[in-house]
Write a protein that holds these residues in place. Structure first.
Motif, short mmCIF file in Angstrom:
data_model
loop_
_atom_site.label_atom_id
_atom_site.label_comp_id
_atom_site.label_asym_id
_atom_site.label_seq_id
_atom_site.Cartn_x
_atom_site.Cartn_y
_atom_site.Cartn_z
N LEU A 156 -55.25 13.93 153.12
CA LEU A 156 -56.44 14.40 152.42
C LEU A 156 -56.53 15.91 152.57
CD1 LEU A 156 -59.16 11.76 153.41
CD2 LEU A 156 -57.95 11.93 151.23
N PHE A 157 -57.45 16.49 151.81
CA PHE A 157 -57.62 17.94 151.81
C PHE A 157 -59.11 18.26 151.90
CE2 PHE A 157 -53.75 16.81 149.76
CZ PHE A 157 -52.83 17.79 150.09
N THR A 158 -59.41 19.43 152.45
CA THR A 158 -60.77 19.94 152.41
C THR A 158 -60.79 21.19 151.56
OG1 THR A 158 -60.44 21.22 154.45
CG2 THR A 158 -61.40 19.01 154.67
N THR A 159 -61.95 21.52 151.03
CA THR A 159 -62.12 22.71 150.21
C THR A 159 -62.86 23.77 151.02
OG1 THR A 159 -64.27 22.03 149.33
CG2 THR A 159 -62.31 21.21 148.18
N PRO A 160 -62.84 25.01 150.58
CA PRO A 160 -63.64 26.04 151.26
C PRO A 160 -65.12 25.66 151.34
CG PRO A 160 -62.03 27.08 149.82
CD PRO A 160 -61.95 25.60 149.55
N ARG A 161 -65.63 25.00 150.31
CA ARG A 161 -67.03 24.57 150.34
C ARG A 161 -67.27 23.55 151.44
NH1 ARG A 161 -67.04 22.40 145.83
NH2 ARG A 161 -66.96 20.22 146.48
N ASP A 162 -66.35 22.60 151.60
CA ASP A 162 -66.46 21.60 152.67
C ASP A 162 -66.46 22.27 154.03
OD1 ASP A 162 -66.25 19.67 150.65
OD2 ASP A 162 -64.09 19.42 150.95
N GLU A 163 -65.54 23.22 154.22
CA GLU A 163 -65.41 23.88 155.51
C GLU A 163 -66.63 24.73 155.82
OE1 GLU A 163 -63.23 23.28 157.77
OE2 GLU A 163 -61.95 21.99 156.55
N ALA A 164 -67.21 25.37 154.81
CA ALA A 164 -68.41 26.16 155.02
C ALA A 164 -69.58 25.27 155.44
CB ALA A 164 -68.76 26.94 153.75
N ALA A 165 -69.66 24.09 154.83
CA ALA A 165 -70.72 23.14 155.21
C ALA A 165 -70.55 22.66 156.64
CB ALA A 165 -70.73 21.96 154.24
N ALA A 166 -69.30 22.39 157.04
CA ALA A 166 -69.04 21.97 158.41
C ALA A 166 -69.30 23.11 159.39
CB ALA A 166 -67.60 21.47 158.54
N ASP A 167 -68.98 24.34 159.01
CA ASP A 167 -69.29 25.49 159.86
C ASP A 167 -70.80 25.55 160.15
OD1 ASP A 167 -66.70 26.43 160.11
OD2 ASP A 167 -66.87 27.83 158.42
N ALA A 168 -71.59 25.32 159.11
CA ALA A 168 -73.05 25.35 159.28
C ALA A 168 -73.51 24.28 160.27
CB ALA A 168 -73.73 25.16 157.93
N VAL A 169 -72.92 23.08 160.17
CA VAL A 169 -73.27 22.01 161.11
C VAL A 169 -72.89 22.42 162.52
CG1 VAL A 169 -72.75 19.65 161.81
CG2 VAL A 169 -73.05 20.19 159.39
N TRP A 170 -71.71 22.94 162.69
CA TRP A 170 -71.22 23.29 164.04
C TRP A 170 -72.11 24.35 164.70
CZ3 TRP A 170 -68.50 19.36 162.99
CH2 TRP A 170 -67.49 18.89 163.83
N TRP A 171 -72.52 25.36 163.93
CA TRP A 171 -73.32 26.43 164.52
C TRP A 171 -74.78 26.05 164.67
CZ3 TRP A 171 -71.20 30.05 167.19
CH2 TRP A 171 -69.88 30.43 166.92
N GLN A 172 -75.35 25.36 163.70
CA GLN A 172 -76.77 25.03 163.79
C GLN A 172 -77.07 23.97 164.84
OE1 GLN A 172 -78.67 24.29 159.95
NE2 GLN A 172 -77.25 25.73 158.95
N THR A 173 -76.09 23.12 165.16
CA THR A 173 -76.30 22.08 166.18
C THR A 173 -75.83 22.50 167.56
OG1 THR A 173 -74.15 21.07 165.69
CG2 THR A 173 -76.05 20.25 164.45
N GLY A 174 -75.12 23.63 167.66
CA GLY A 174 -74.59 24.07 168.94
C GLY A 174 -73.24 23.48 169.29
#
Length: 356
Positions: A156-174
């Protein structure tokens, strides 16, 4: 050359079809490859390089997505070869009405006459279907189409949009501050019989945090947000987060699993995301036969308790759900601990990004 591929209707089955899709594209690098699929599984393949175009087929969608319109579209496309991953009568009828010249699929549900190449499924005594890996069944169709035998490596593949959304989860949740992340996937679109109790998931989260010091992220789809929030609340640990407060998407789930150290999941579609991104995975089986969804992934552990009434393959348990309740958080933690020791993560995982 024009090739139409009718893709599976379930998220996990689409992932299991990726070795066959890749092999078909490699065998016909210059072909125009049409993917016929349900709209809700399209995001699974987003970023993948195999399909030239997607055509949605949905009996509940707008007129252009209904089967008569799709059949008419295929007639205009003058399709040379069709591969049917679904076993439904309707998919074969659409290919036949679409005048696709060669139609390869399994001769089930009285549709053999609609196919030019009807394969027989694996059967045992009295003609009953034997539980056997779906991934092998899909690969067999591609071999019939003239391709070399595909591997079992899902992708499977991820897109830049997917990765940006995951970045937000990682930083906002700690979670970004923690050295190890375990994702929990409690949902099951198949039915409640596949689900593990909320308190079991909560206890498992506590075990992971108390004994490994890791962060825990509870995944969810649009219909599972309350479940994910409930598990995070019941865990009573600050290092448990959930996707309940974030816009849900298949792409976000893919990106979260891609960067995690481990996935612990019910027997549901996102289970296969882990293998597609080479992430270790522990799968909790209850009412379903392991053989149907075996993918030969070396970093996977399957847990299932033998009970007199199972595997029953039922969507809702008519008894006491013993097959899932008997799986304890302690044994799931032990399996997770063992996998994490065997496959320590040295980096952020394969960053497979789409160019678009």
């Amino acid at each position: 050359m024009k090739i139409a591929v009718f893709l599976p209707n379930w998220i996990g089955d689409v992932v299991m079809a990726t070795p066959a899709l890749r092999a078909l594209r490699e065998h016909h690098p210059g072909a125009h490859l049409l993917g016929i699929l349900k709209p809700y599984v399209a995001e699974v393949l987003e970023g993948a390089p195999w399909l030239s175009k997607q055509i949605f087929l949905d009996s509940r969608g707008p007129i252009r997505q209904r089967w008569p319109a799709v059949a008419a579209r295929l007639r205009r496309e003058h399709v040379d070869l069709t591969v049917l991953f679904p076993n439904s009568f309707r998919s074969a009828l659409v290919a036949w009405l679409g005048r696709c010249r060669r139609r390869i699929g399994y001769a089930r549900y009285a549709r053999g006459w609609l196919l030019t190449d009807g394969l027989e499924p694996i059967r045992g005594a009295h003609g009953r279907l034997l539980p056997s890996p779906i991934i092998d069944a899909y690969n067999r169709l591609i071999e019939e189409a003239g391709c070399q035998r595909p591997s079992h490596r899902m992708e499977l593949f991820t897109t830049p949009r997917d990765e940006a959304a995951a970045d937000a989860v990682w930083w906002q949740t700690g979670l970004a501050k923690l050295p190890e992340i375990v994702c929990l996937n409690p949902g099951a679109a198949f039915g409640s019989a596949k689900c593990w109790p909320v308190e079991h998931f909560a206890q498992l989260a506590r075990e992971l945090i108390d004994h490994r010091g890791c962060g825990v992220l509870v995944l969810c789809g649009p219909n599972e947000r309350a479940l994910a929030a409930q598990i995070a609340l019941a865990a009573r640990r600050g290092m448990v987060a959930s996707l309940a407060d974030f816009p849900p998407s298949i792409g976000l789930t893919k990106a979260c699993i891609r960067r995690a150290n481990l996935l612990i999941t019910t027997d549901s579609g996102p289970r296969h995301f882990a293998a597609a991104f080479d992430r270790p995975v522990v799968t909790l089986f209850g009412p379903t036969h392991i053989a149907w969804t075996e993918t030969y992934f070396a970093k996977a552990l399957h847990l299932q308790r033998k009970v007199d009434c199972g595997p029953c393959q039922q969507r809702v348990c008519p008894l006491d759900h013993r097959c899932m309740k008997l799986l304890t958080p302690a044994e799931v933690f032990e399996a997770a601990d063992r996998l994490l020791a065997r496959f320590p993560k040295s980096g952020p995982g394969r960053r497979l990004l789409a160019t678009g």
